[in-house]
Structure formats: structure tokens, C-alpha cells
Motif scaffolding. Sequence first.
Motif, PDB file in Angstrom:
ATOM      1  N   GLN A 152      -8.738  -5.475  -6.506  1.00 35.32           N
ATOM      2  CA  GLN A 152      -9.349  -4.481  -5.624  1.00 35.32           C
ATOM      3  C   GLN A 152      -9.008  -4.768  -4.163  1.00 35.32           C
ATOM      4  OE1 GLN A 152     -10.612  -1.679  -6.527  1.00 35.32           O
ATOM      5  NE2 GLN A 152     -11.003  -1.118  -4.377  1.00 35.32           N
ATOM      6  N   ARG A 153      -9.054  -6.056  -3.787  1.00 28.85           N
ATOM      7  CA  ARG A 153      -8.751  -6.426  -2.398  1.00 28.85           C
ATOM      8  C   ARG A 153      -7.285  -6.145  -2.081  1.00 28.85           C
ATOM      9  NH1 ARG A 153     -11.869 -12.091  -1.385  1.00 28.85           N
ATOM     10  NH2 ARG A 153     -11.621 -11.576   0.802  1.00 28.85           N
ATOM     11  N   THR A 154      -6.404  -6.390  -3.050  1.00 32.17           N
ATOM     12  CA  THR A 154      -4.979  -6.104  -2.855  1.00 32.17           C
ATOM     13  C   THR A 154      -4.762  -4.620  -2.614  1.00 32.17           C
ATOM     14  OG1 THR A 154      -4.339  -7.971  -4.235  1.00 32.17           O
ATOM     15  CG2 THR A 154      -2.695  -6.239  -3.977  1.00 32.17           C
ATOM     16  N   ILE A 155      -5.423  -3.811  -3.433  1.00 32.75           N
ATOM     17  CA  ILE A 155      -5.244  -2.355  -3.310  1.00 32.75           C
ATOM     18  C   ILE A 155      -5.811  -1.853  -1.974  1.00 32.75           C
ATOM     19  CG2 ILE A 155      -5.946  -0.130  -4.307  1.00 32.75           C
ATOM     20  CD1 ILE A 155      -5.709  -1.623  -7.066  1.00 32.75           C
ATOM     21  N   GLU A 156      -6.915  -2.430  -1.555  1.00 34.93           N
ATOM     22  CA  GLU A 156      -7.477  -2.039  -0.249  1.00 34.93           C
ATOM     23  C   GLU A 156      -6.511  -2.369   0.885  1.00 34.93           C
ATOM     24  OE1 GLU A 156     -11.249  -4.020  -0.155  1.00 34.93           O
ATOM     25  OE2 GLU A 156     -12.106  -2.657  -1.651  1.00 34.93           O
ATOM     26  N   LEU A 157      -5.858  -3.530   0.795  1.00 34.02           N
ATOM     27  CA  LEU A 157      -4.886  -3.909   1.824  1.00 34.02           C
ATOM     28  C   LEU A 157      -3.684  -2.962   1.796  1.00 34.02           C
ATOM     29  CD1 LEU A 157      -4.964  -7.823   1.574  1.00 34.02           C
ATOM     30  CD2 LEU A 157      -5.968  -6.383   3.343  1.00 34.02           C
ATOM     31  N   LEU A 158      -3.287  -2.561   0.584  1.00 35.83           N
ATOM     32  CA  LEU A 158      -2.166  -1.617   0.470  1.00 35.83           C
ATOM     33  C   LEU A 158      -2.530  -0.274   1.104  1.00 35.83           C
ATOM     34  CD1 LEU A 158      -0.810  -2.308  -3.149  1.00 35.83           C
ATOM     35  CD2 LEU A 158       0.183  -2.992  -0.959  1.00 35.83           C
ATOM     36  N   CYS A 159      -3.753   0.168   0.860  1.00 32.16           N
ATOM     37  CA  CYS A 159      -4.218   1.428   1.460  1.00 32.16           C
ATOM     38  C   CYS A 159      -4.211   1.323   2.981  1.00 32.16           C
ATOM     39  CB  CYS A 159      -5.626   1.767   0.977  1.00 32.16           C
ATOM     40  SG  CYS A 159      -5.677   2.300  -0.736  1.00 32.16           S
ATOM     41  N   SER A 160      -4.614   0.162   3.478  1.00 30.53           N
ATOM     42  CA  SER A 160      -4.629  -0.053   4.922  1.00 30.53           C
ATOM     43  C   SER A 160      -3.215   0.019   5.502  1.00 30.53           C
ATOM     44  CB  SER A 160      -5.272  -1.416   5.222  1.00 30.53           C
ATOM     45  OG  SER A 160      -5.055  -1.776   6.552  1.00 30.53           O
ATOM     46  N   LEU A 161      -2.258  -0.619   4.823  1.00 32.43           N
ATOM     47  CA  LEU A 161      -0.859  -0.566   5.271  1.00 32.43           C
ATOM     48  C   LEU A 161      -0.344   0.868   5.264  1.00 32.43           C
ATOM     49  CD1 LEU A 161       0.758  -3.690   3.533  1.00 32.43           C
ATOM     50  CD2 LEU A 161       0.617  -3.264   5.988  1.00 32.43           C
ATOM     51  N   LYS A 162      -0.748   1.595   4.216  1.00 33.07           N
ATOM     52  CA  LYS A 162      -0.309   2.987   4.065  1.00 33.07           C
ATOM     53  C   LYS A 162      -0.805   3.828   5.250  1.00 33.07           C
ATOM     54  CE  LYS A 162      -1.308   6.771   1.056  1.00 33.07           C
ATOM     55  NZ  LYS A 162      -2.130   7.234  -0.053  1.00 33.07           N
ATOM     56  N   THR A 163      -2.049   3.630   5.614  1.00 36.94           N
ATOM     57  CA  THR A 163      -2.579   4.409   6.736  1.00 36.94           C
ATOM     58  C   THR A 163      -1.917   4.029   8.058  1.00 36.94           C
ATOM     59  OG1 THR A 163      -4.372   2.837   6.997  1.00 36.94           O
ATOM     60  CG2 THR A 163      -4.865   4.801   5.715  1.00 36.94           C
ATOM     61  N   GLN A 164      -1.308   2.833   8.081  1.00 33.06           N
ATOM     62  CA  GLN A 164      -0.580   2.416   9.289  1.00 33.06           C
ATOM     63  C   GLN A 164       0.836   3.000   9.329  1.00 33.06           C
ATOM     64  OE1 GLN A 164      -0.804  -1.895   9.855  1.00 33.06           O
ATOM     65  NE2 GLN A 164      -2.860  -1.846   9.005  1.00 33.06           N
ATOM     66  N   GLY A 165       1.195   3.773   8.297  1.00 35.22           N
ATOM     67  CA  GLY A 165       2.495   4.433   8.305  1.00 35.22           C
ATOM     68  C   GLY A 165       3.572   3.729   7.512  1.00 35.22           C
ATOM     69  N   VAL A 166       3.196   2.662   6.797  1.00 35.35           N
ATOM     70  CA  VAL A 166       4.175   1.974   5.954  1.00 35.35           C
ATOM     71  C   VAL A 166       4.300   2.744   4.639  1.00 35.35           C
ATOM     72  CG1 VAL A 166       4.716  -0.179   4.739  1.00 35.35           C
ATOM     73  CG2 VAL A 166       3.564  -0.262   6.958  1.00 35.35           C
ATOM     74  N   ALA A 167       5.530   3.054   4.248  1.00 40.37           N
ATOM     75  CA  ALA A 167       5.727   3.668   2.928  1.00 40.37           C
ATOM     76  C   ALA A 167       5.669   2.553   1.886  1.00 40.37           C
ATOM     77  CB  ALA A 167       7.078   4.363   2.879  1.00 40.37           C
ATOM     78  N   ILE A 168       4.966   2.813   0.817  1.00 41.59           N
ATOM     79  CA  ILE A 168       4.779   1.762  -0.195  1.00 41.59           C
ATOM     80  C   ILE A 168       5.342   2.237  -1.523  1.00 41.59           C
ATOM     81  CG2 ILE A 168       3.013   0.480  -1.493  1.00 41.59           C
ATOM     82  CD1 ILE A 168       1.286   0.618   1.064  1.00 41.59           C
ATOM     83  N   VAL A 169       6.074   1.356  -2.175  1.00 41.97           N
ATOM     84  CA  VAL A 169       6.561   1.649  -3.524  1.00 41.97           C
ATOM     85  C   VAL A 169       6.043   0.558  -4.442  1.00 41.97           C
ATOM     86  CG1 VAL A 169       8.583   1.987  -4.988  1.00 41.97           C
ATOM     87  CG2 VAL A 169       8.656   2.719  -2.600  1.00 41.97           C
ATOM     88  N   ILE A 170       5.341   0.972  -5.467  1.00 42.97           N
ATOM     89  CA  ILE A 170       4.768   0.011  -6.411  1.00 42.97           C
ATOM     90  C   ILE A 170       5.434   0.219  -7.763  1.00 42.97           C
ATOM     91  CG2 ILE A 170       2.655  -0.724  -7.591  1.00 42.97           C
ATOM     92  CD1 ILE A 170       1.106   0.552  -5.183  1.00 42.97           C
ATOM     93  N   ALA A 171       5.968  -0.839  -8.320  1.00 42.19           N
ATOM     94  CA  ALA A 171       6.497  -0.764  -9.680  1.00 42.19           C
ATOM     95  C   ALA A 171       5.477  -1.399 -10.607  1.00 42.19           C
ATOM     96  CB  ALA A 171       7.824  -1.505  -9.773  1.00 42.19           C
TER      97      ALA A 171
END
Lengths: 232, 225
Positions: free
Chosen positions: B171-190
Amino acid sequence: MESISATIIHALSLLLTGDAELWTIIGISFSISTTAILIAAGPAILCGFFLAYTEFPGRRLLISLFNTLLAVPAVVVGLTFYILLSRQGPLGDWKLLFTQTAMVLGQIALCFPLLVAMSHAAFQAVDKRAWETARTIGANPFQAFFMILREVRFGVFGALVAGYGRIIAEVGASMMLGGNILHYTRNIPTAIVLETSKGELAQGIALGMVLIVLSFILITTLHYLQGKGRVE
Amino acid sequence: MKQHDTYIHFHELSKSWNGKTLLEQIDIELHGGDCLLITGENGSGKSTLLRIMAGLLKPDHALISTSRGTDNQHVNWHKRKKMLRQHIMYLHQTPYLFAGTVKKNLAYVKSELDINDAMQWADIETLADQQTYSLSGGEKQRVALARAWLKQPDILLLDEPTANLDQDSRQRTIELLCSLKTQGVAIVIASHDPLHFTQAVNKQMNLNNGKLCRPFPFTCEAQYK
């Protein structure tokens, strides 16, 4: 001939009273071997790194070659360089035979395969993700190399210690390439051989003590570094 | 904070290995703030695709266009490799942390941002002086994400980021990913398990027999509830 105990006491007194001839021999030994290891270290570590981290045709053959060279006796290395550097040899014009430079060359040839093989093993043991991680966090290849080198520092220090131990105590190449000239190319192992053949055991024992103390320091350092590496 | 208008387009990406086609004519377009989930069975080529996108593995063929620089034409992967390595970050399934402290690991990242802010962001301030070999899987993941926060890549590629993590760490990992996403980082998860990422993902593709299904927008809640 003195009794063994008297010889040992004589050897110790030579060491402790700062016998000029003895300490000159020790100085020459350390100077030549330190120069050789310092020259060989950089290229050998790089070579070990490339063998571990790159793919090219003949890579496995090269690794086998370096491992084979580990087993070549010092006297054969000495003979090879003797042929190359002798007056009739292809490098005879350089006039290097029976000089300290020739001894350094021989010792570089002796320790290089060992340094390559041991540093290759150290680099090989590092997780391949380390290189990718270094590159992906913004390091250029040069910086990434040093990041990986830091990961394997104990293994590489171990290789340097083992390489130094090999060349400081070898007699074959030093004898053939240096010629055992007093105050110039006479080092610890060649002096031990000479003094023993003359029946002057005290100086031989004193020099042997130096080598034993040095070996103890090197091996203890090696074990300490390897233990520290395992903990990390 | 990154610009949301950054984009990168991978076009005609193909890779084969020992005569077997792993990836065939893959087409991916990503904009800043996107979160793309690539699903697929184990061995379907997800990791290979990410490694090619990160500039770590050579494809047989790939064209790339990007908003980076003046040249936004489709250019060969080889010519874009340096750019990919500079602006795309790849996180392994189990992140690799260098020997030393957490702080030392963050110091390796070339960034103008402050290490202490990164640690605060990832909630790892208490781990600053801890040796990395003593960290748990979840803590390692957060250190790796703090490195990503420091680097601020255009694209962050994650290979099975929540595998082997417990519920809390996931859950904490996903929250950090969401935070990065809102900062404009494109995220690709496999991942082969899409259900974990519904909170973050806004695009999904499926990799099957070397081909990627066309992306389609979806609402995670609608998709999976």
C-alpha cells in the motif's frame, strides 16, 4: 658453522641493529615489487571488470588463458623475459637485462594474471543489477565502474594483497632478469639463495624473517578484508 | 515538479532471441502523469520490454520520438539510447541497493533535489544511517522510490514492484507511485497481477505472444469491482 640458535640471534641482531646491506636489500625488494603492483593494478582490475561485464568473441578463451597463466612458474616468466631482453632478443636494444626495470617487468607479468583472475571473480560475484542500477540513476559508464568497484573493494584489495605476496617472494624471475647485483638488483629472495649457498645463514634467516612477517601481515589483512566483505 | 506535457513514443519496437520473437511491433505512447500497467504471463516479455525502454537492452528495431530536445521525429533506439538512460529510470523487481547506508545510496543519484526531502517523502528518515543489507523488502522498495523521486525521471519503469511485499508495504509503495504520478512522472508497471494497482493506473495493456493490445482508458473501480 654457527649453531642454529646462535644463527637466529645473529639474524635478529642484523635486523635490529639496522645492518646497512640487509636493509638495502629489503628496500630494493619493496621498491621493485611495489612499483610492479602499482603499474599492474589499474589495467588488471579494468581487465577483470571487462571480462565480467562485457560479451565479446573469445572472452571465455581469455578467461581460461589468464587462469592458465596463474600456474606458470616464476622461472618460466623469467626465462621468457630473459629471451626477449637479452642482447640477441627482440627487445635487446632496450638494454634492460639485469636492471631493476627488467625485474619490475617480470613481476608485472607474474602478478597480472593473478590480479585479473581474482578481480574478475570479484566483479563476477556482484549482482548484475548493480550496473543497471548505477546507469539508471544517472551514472555514466566511468562513474558506474567506480560504483561497482566500491562494491567489490574487499575482493579487489584481496587480489592486490595476493598479487603482492606472489611477487615479493618469487626468486626465479628476479634472479634471471636482475642478475642479483649487490645494492642494485639483489632483493630478498635472491639474497637468501646467495647467502645460503655461501653458508652465511644469518643474513638468509634475517631476510626470511622479513618475508614471514610480511606474509603474516598480508594474509591477516586478506582474511580481515574478506571477513569484512562477507559481513557487508 | 515535472512538466505534464513531456511525452515519449516507442514505435515498431521488436525483439527476438534465439529465433523466438519476444516482442513484435510494440507501440507505446506515454505522457507525463500517465500510469500504464502492462500485464502478461510470466515469461511473456514484460521485463524485456521495460529493459529496452530503459535503454539497458538492445532491441532488434525500435523508433522513438520524444518531447526532449529539438528533434521530435521518430529516431532509431541506438541514437536515443543515451537520452533513454538519462530520462527513464528502471526499478528491478527486487531493487538493488549499494553497500553502505541509505543516505549514501541516495547521494549516488545525480539530482538538484535534497536527500533529506527525498527521505521525508518516502518516510525513510529513520533509516538514513542504516546499512542497506539490514533493510526489509518494503524498506528497500521505498529507498529505491526515493532515488526515483530525487532523479525525477520522465518515465519510471517498475518490474513487479509489489511482488514479495506484505499488504502494508504494498500500500505504501502504491501511494508513493501515485505521488510520483501527480508530480508528472509517467509510470509503467509490469505485473501479472493487475488488481494491486487499481489506485494508480489509468492505462492498461496486455502482452501476449509478443504483441501488445492497444491501450484503452479505463476506470479501475469499474474494471475490477
